[in-house]
Design an enzyme around this catalytic site. Structure first.
Site, PDB file in Angstrom:
ATOM      1  N   TYR A  36       0.841  -1.197   0.000  1.00 28.15           N
ATOM      2  CA  TYR A  36       0.000   0.000   0.000  1.00 28.15           C
ATOM      3  C   TYR A  36       0.876   1.246   0.000  1.00 28.15           C
ATOM      4  O   TYR A  36       0.605   2.212  -0.706  1.00 28.15           O
ATOM      5  CB  TYR A  36      -0.929  -0.002   1.221  1.00 28.15           C
ATOM      6  CG  TYR A  36      -1.883  -1.168   1.228  1.00 28.15           C
ATOM      7  CD1 TYR A  36      -3.067  -1.144   0.494  1.00 28.15           C
ATOM      8  CD2 TYR A  36      -1.601  -2.319   1.949  1.00 28.15           C
ATOM      9  CE1 TYR A  36      -3.937  -2.221   0.482  1.00 28.15           C
ATOM     10  CE2 TYR A  36      -2.464  -3.410   1.945  1.00 28.15           C
ATOM     11  CZ  TYR A  36      -3.620  -3.356   1.215  1.00 28.15           C
ATOM     12  OH  TYR A  36      -4.477  -4.428   1.193  1.00 28.15           O
ATOM     13  N   GLU A  90      -0.781 -17.625  -8.914  1.00 27.37           N
ATOM     14  CA  GLU A  90       0.089 -16.834  -9.780  1.00 27.37           C
ATOM     15  C   GLU A  90       1.570 -17.171  -9.582  1.00 27.37           C
ATOM     16  O   GLU A  90       2.421 -16.642 -10.295  1.00 27.37           O
ATOM     17  CB  GLU A  90      -0.130 -15.338  -9.538  1.00 27.37           C
ATOM     18  CG  GLU A  90      -1.485 -14.850  -9.987  1.00 27.37           C
ATOM     19  CD  GLU A  90      -1.653 -13.338  -9.851  1.00 27.37           C
ATOM     20  OE1 GLU A  90      -0.646 -12.619  -9.725  1.00 27.37           O
ATOM     21  OE2 GLU A  90      -2.807 -12.879  -9.879  1.00 27.37           O
ATOM     22  N   ASN A 124     -12.220  -1.727  -4.563  1.00 30.15           N
ATOM     23  CA  ASN A 124     -12.095  -2.079  -5.973  1.00 30.15           C
ATOM     24  C   ASN A 124     -13.324  -2.902  -6.374  1.00 30.15           C
ATOM     25  O   ASN A 124     -13.549  -3.971  -5.829  1.00 30.15           O
ATOM     26  CB  ASN A 124     -10.812  -2.897  -6.183  1.00 30.15           C
ATOM     27  CG  ASN A 124     -10.733  -3.553  -7.541  1.00 30.15           C
ATOM     28  OD1 ASN A 124     -11.359  -3.107  -8.496  1.00 30.15           O
ATOM     29  ND2 ASN A 124      -9.959  -4.624  -7.620  1.00 30.15           N
ATOM     30  N   CYS A 138      -6.327  -6.351  -7.063  1.00 30.74           N
ATOM     31  CA  CYS A 138      -6.107  -5.820  -5.719  1.00 30.74           C
ATOM     32  C   CYS A 138      -5.512  -6.874  -4.788  1.00 30.74           C
ATOM     33  O   CYS A 138      -4.911  -6.529  -3.765  1.00 30.74           O
ATOM     34  CB  CYS A 138      -7.391  -5.243  -5.149  1.00 30.74           C
ATOM     35  SG  CYS A 138      -8.808  -6.341  -5.218  1.00 30.74           S
ATOM     36  N   HIS A 139      -5.619  -8.155  -5.149  1.00 29.11           N
ATOM     37  CA  HIS A 139      -5.045  -9.223  -4.322  1.00 29.11           C
ATOM     38  C   HIS A 139      -3.523  -9.174  -4.320  1.00 29.11           C
ATOM     39  O   HIS A 139      -2.886  -9.801  -3.475  1.00 29.11           O
ATOM     40  CB  HIS A 139      -5.544 -10.598  -4.794  1.00 29.11           C
ATOM     41  CG  HIS A 139      -5.211 -10.919  -6.214  1.00 29.11           C
ATOM     42  ND1 HIS A 139      -5.984 -10.482  -7.272  1.00 29.11           N
ATOM     43  CD2 HIS A 139      -4.183 -11.621  -6.752  1.00 29.11           C
ATOM     44  CE1 HIS A 139      -5.442 -10.913  -8.405  1.00 29.11           C
ATOM     45  NE2 HIS A 139      -4.340 -11.603  -8.114  1.00 29.11           N
TER      46      HIS A 139
END
Length: 176
Positions: free
Chosen positions: A99, A160, A125, A133-134
Site C-alpha cells: 500500500y 500466480e 475495488n 487488488c489481491h
C-alpha cells in the site's frame, strides 16, 4: 442506465459480474465485503459479449494459461480511486506490492496519497481479480485488506506463483 448481471463458477466460489452493456462495472466474489456496492436496485440478466470476454479471461487465469486481453472495464469511483485502480492494473502477474509503494507512486505522479487512503481505494475495488487488488500486501508482508477474504487472496497469489516467503496471514485484521 441499465445494469446487467451474470454469475460464473470459479475455484474461489461463485463470481458475480456486472456490466453496463459494453464494459464490466463489477466482479465480486461470493460473500465479499462491499458485494454489489454501487449496483442499482434494478438489474437484468443478459448474455453480453463483455461477459463472454471476462469468462474467457477468468478461465485462462485459473488454468494458468496465457491471458487474453482484458475485457473493457468501467469501474465507477472517485478520481482518486480511479488512479489507484489504474496502478493496480500495472502490478505484474505473479508479483506483489505494498500500500505504501502505491501511495508513493501516486505522490510521484502529483497525487496526494497516504497508504491508508490507498488501502481504502484498494478495498473498494469493484472489479476483483481482473483489477488485481489481491497483489497488494502490508509493508510487513501481511496478507491483509482483501475484501474477498485472506484465504482467497492467498489462493490467488499462490495460483500466480508468488514467492510466499516473507508473506503471512495476520492473526488479527480487517479482512480475515
Amino acid at each position: 442506465m441499465i445494469t446487467y448481471l451474470t454469475t460464473l463458477p470459479s475455484p474461489v466460489g461463485t463470481l458475480t459480474l456486472a456490466a453496463d452493456g459494453t464494459a464490466l462495472t463489477g466482479l465480486w466474489l461470493e460473500g465479499q465485503k462491499y458485494f454489489g456496492a454501487g449496483l442499482p436496485d434494478t438489474v437484468q440478466e443478459k448474455d453480453l459479449s463483455v461477459f463472454r470476454e471476462a469468462e474467457a479471461w477468468l478461465k485462462a487465469y485459473f488454468a494458468k494459461a496465457p491471458l487474453p486481453a482484458l475485457p473493457p472495464l468501467a469501474p465507477q469511483g472517485s478520481s482518486f480511486r480511479q488512479a489507484v485502480w489504474q496502478l493496480l492494473l500495472e502490478i505484474p502477474y505473479g508479483t506483489v506490492t505494498t500500500y505504501g509503494a502505491l501511495a508513493q507512486k501516486l505522490r510521484d505522479r502529483g497525487i496526494s496519497a497516504a497508504a491508508q487512503a490507498v488501502g481504502g481505494a484498494v478495498g473498494h475495488n469493484p472489479i476483483s481479480i481482473l483489477i488485481p487488488c489481491h497483489r497488494v500486501v502490508g509493508s510487513d508482508g501481511s496478507l491483509t485488506g482483501y475484501a474477498g477474504g485472506v484465504a482467497k487472496k492467498q489462493f490467488l497469489l499462490e495460483l500466480e506463483g508468488v514467492d510466499m516467503a516473507g508473506l503471512y496471514v495476520p492473526t488479527r485484521g480487517t479482512a480475515l
